[in-house]
Design a protein around this motif. Structure first.
Motif, short mmCIF file in Angstrom:
data_model
loop_
_atom_site.label_atom_id
_atom_site.label_comp_id
_atom_site.label_asym_id
_atom_site.label_seq_id
_atom_site.Cartn_x
_atom_site.Cartn_y
_atom_site.Cartn_z
N GLU A 71 10.18 -13.96 -3.87
CA GLU A 71 9.33 -15.14 -3.68
C GLU A 71 9.95 -16.05 -2.64
O GLU A 71 11.18 -16.16 -2.54
CB GLU A 71 9.16 -15.90 -5.00
N LEU A 72 9.11 -16.73 -1.89
CA LEU A 72 9.59 -17.66 -0.87
C LEU A 72 10.28 -18.84 -1.53
O LEU A 72 9.70 -19.50 -2.41
CB LEU A 72 8.42 -18.14 -0.02
N GLU A 73 11.52 -19.09 -1.14
CA GLU A 73 12.25 -20.26 -1.64
C GLU A 73 12.09 -21.43 -0.66
O GLU A 73 11.80 -22.54 -1.07
CB GLU A 73 13.73 -19.90 -1.80
N ALA A 75 13.37 -17.90 6.82
CA ALA A 75 12.95 -18.07 5.44
C ALA A 75 14.05 -17.57 4.51
O ALA A 75 14.72 -16.59 4.82
CB ALA A 75 11.66 -17.30 5.16
N MET A 76 14.22 -18.26 3.40
CA MET A 76 15.08 -17.78 2.32
C MET A 76 14.13 -17.34 1.21
O MET A 76 13.27 -18.11 0.78
CB MET A 76 16.02 -18.89 1.82
N ILE A 77 14.26 -16.09 0.80
CA ILE A 77 13.45 -15.57 -0.29
C ILE A 77 14.36 -15.27 -1.46
O ILE A 77 15.57 -15.10 -1.30
CB ILE A 77 12.63 -14.33 0.15
N ARG A 78 13.77 -15.22 -2.65
CA ARG A 78 14.59 -15.10 -3.85
C ARG A 78 13.90 -14.24 -4.89
O ARG A 78 12.69 -14.28 -5.05
CB ARG A 78 14.82 -16.49 -4.40
N LYS A 79 14.71 -13.45 -5.60
CA LYS A 79 14.27 -12.69 -6.78
C LYS A 79 15.36 -12.86 -7.81
O LYS A 79 16.43 -12.26 -7.70
CB LYS A 79 14.06 -11.22 -6.43
N GLY A 80 15.11 -13.73 -8.79
CA GLY A 80 16.16 -14.05 -9.76
C GLY A 80 17.33 -14.67 -9.04
O GLY A 80 17.18 -15.61 -8.27
N ASP A 83 5.61 -11.44 3.38
CA ASP A 83 4.60 -10.70 2.63
C ASP A 83 5.16 -9.38 2.11
O ASP A 83 5.00 -9.05 0.93
CB ASP A 83 3.36 -10.46 3.49
N TRP A 84 5.82 -8.61 2.96
CA TRP A 84 6.34 -7.29 2.58
C TRP A 84 7.36 -7.41 1.46
O TRP A 84 7.27 -6.70 0.46
CB TRP A 84 6.96 -6.60 3.80
N TYR A 85 8.34 -8.31 1.62
CA TYR A 85 9.38 -8.45 0.59
C TYR A 85 8.79 -8.93 -0.74
O TYR A 85 9.28 -8.59 -1.81
CB TYR A 85 10.51 -9.37 1.07
N GLY A 86 7.73 -9.72 -0.68
CA GLY A 86 7.06 -10.15 -1.90
C GLY A 86 6.25 -9.05 -2.54
O GLY A 86 6.38 -8.77 -3.73
N ARG A 87 5.43 -8.39 -1.76
CA ARG A 87 4.53 -7.35 -2.27
C ARG A 87 5.29 -6.11 -2.73
O ARG A 87 5.00 -5.55 -3.78
CB ARG A 87 3.53 -6.98 -1.16
N VAL A 88 6.27 -5.66 -1.97
CA VAL A 88 6.97 -4.41 -2.26
C VAL A 88 8.14 -4.61 -3.23
O VAL A 88 8.33 -3.81 -4.14
CB VAL A 88 7.44 -3.73 -0.96
N LEU A 89 8.92 -5.68 -3.05
CA LEU A 89 10.13 -5.84 -3.85
C LEU A 89 10.10 -7.04 -4.80
O LEU A 89 11.04 -7.24 -5.56
CB LEU A 89 11.36 -5.95 -2.93
N GLY A 90 9.05 -7.84 -4.77
CA GLY A 90 8.92 -8.93 -5.74
C GLY A 90 9.70 -10.19 -5.42
O GLY A 90 9.92 -11.02 -6.30
N GLU A 96 17.82 -13.74 3.42
CA GLU A 96 17.43 -14.62 4.51
C GLU A 96 16.77 -13.78 5.60
O GLU A 96 17.29 -12.73 5.98
CB GLU A 96 18.66 -15.34 5.07
N ILE A 97 15.63 -14.24 6.08
CA ILE A 97 14.87 -13.50 7.08
C ILE A 97 14.76 -14.35 8.34
O ILE A 97 14.38 -15.52 8.27
CB ILE A 97 13.46 -13.15 6.56
N PHE A 98 15.09 -13.76 9.49
CA PHE A 98 15.07 -14.45 10.77
C PHE A 98 14.01 -13.87 11.69
O PHE A 98 13.97 -12.66 11.90
CB PHE A 98 16.42 -14.29 11.49
N GLU A 99 13.19 -14.73 12.26
CA GLU A 99 12.33 -14.34 13.38
C GLU A 99 12.83 -15.13 14.58
O GLU A 99 12.56 -16.31 14.73
CB GLU A 99 10.86 -14.68 13.12
N VAL A 100 13.62 -14.47 15.42
CA VAL A 100 14.30 -15.11 16.53
C VAL A 100 13.49 -14.94 17.81
O VAL A 100 13.08 -13.82 18.15
CB VAL A 100 15.72 -14.52 16.71
N GLU A 101 13.27 -16.03 18.50
CA GLU A 101 12.52 -16.00 19.76
C GLU A 101 13.23 -15.09 20.76
O GLU A 101 14.41 -15.24 21.01
CB GLU A 101 12.40 -17.42 20.31
#
Length: 133
Positions: free
Chosen positions: A30-32, A45-50, A21-28, A55-60
């Motif tokens: 999108e979830l790939e 998650a891998m997110i992309r802008k152009g 949400d933060w990377y989308g809302r603040v920096l634009g 890559e974002i990790f939520e590690v247990e």
């Protein structure tokens, strides 16, 4: 010499959904795609802008970001990877946009060698933005 090009940067965060949400809302960004990495016990998650990917990790069971890693001048005093940097066309306009989006601006640099800023993502990870002359 082997040819290569930049593919992506990566960060570890306590909440994957909050970071997407933060990377989308603040920096634009999108979830790939979303996926699970069994060896790391990571919801990822891998997110992309152009052409840019992140890559974002939520590690247990991951440890929180140490306080020194949240402050650019202190962060560089410890060896290891530090941050990724993106180019912006107009630093002042970017700073206004970040303030409007209530981004956490960690440091603004205006020196003879160049100008830029660091912001912190929702988990405190540093991201640099540089205006080139």
């Amino acid at each position: 010499m082997a040819q290569f090009a930049f593919h992506h940067g990566g960060v570890s965060v306590p909440s994957l959904d909050e970071a997407i949400d933060w990377y989308g809302r603040v920096l634009g960004f999108e979830l790939e795609k979303r996926f699970y990495i069994e060896a790391a016990k990571s919801h990822t998650a891998m997110i992309r802008k152009g052409a840019l990917r992140f890559e974002i990790f939520e590690v247990e069971g991951a440890a929180p970001l140490p306080e020194d890693r949240r402050h650019p001048p202190r962060d560089v005093q410890t060896h290891g990877n530090k941050h990724v940097a993106f180019r912006v066309g107009d630093l002042d306009a970017f700073l206004v946009e970040m303030a409007d989006k209530q981004a956490d601006i960690a440091l603004v640099v205006r020196e003879a060698f160049g100008k830029g800023c660091f912001i912190r993502d929702c988990a405190g990870n540093l991201i640099e933005f540089v205006e080139e002359p």
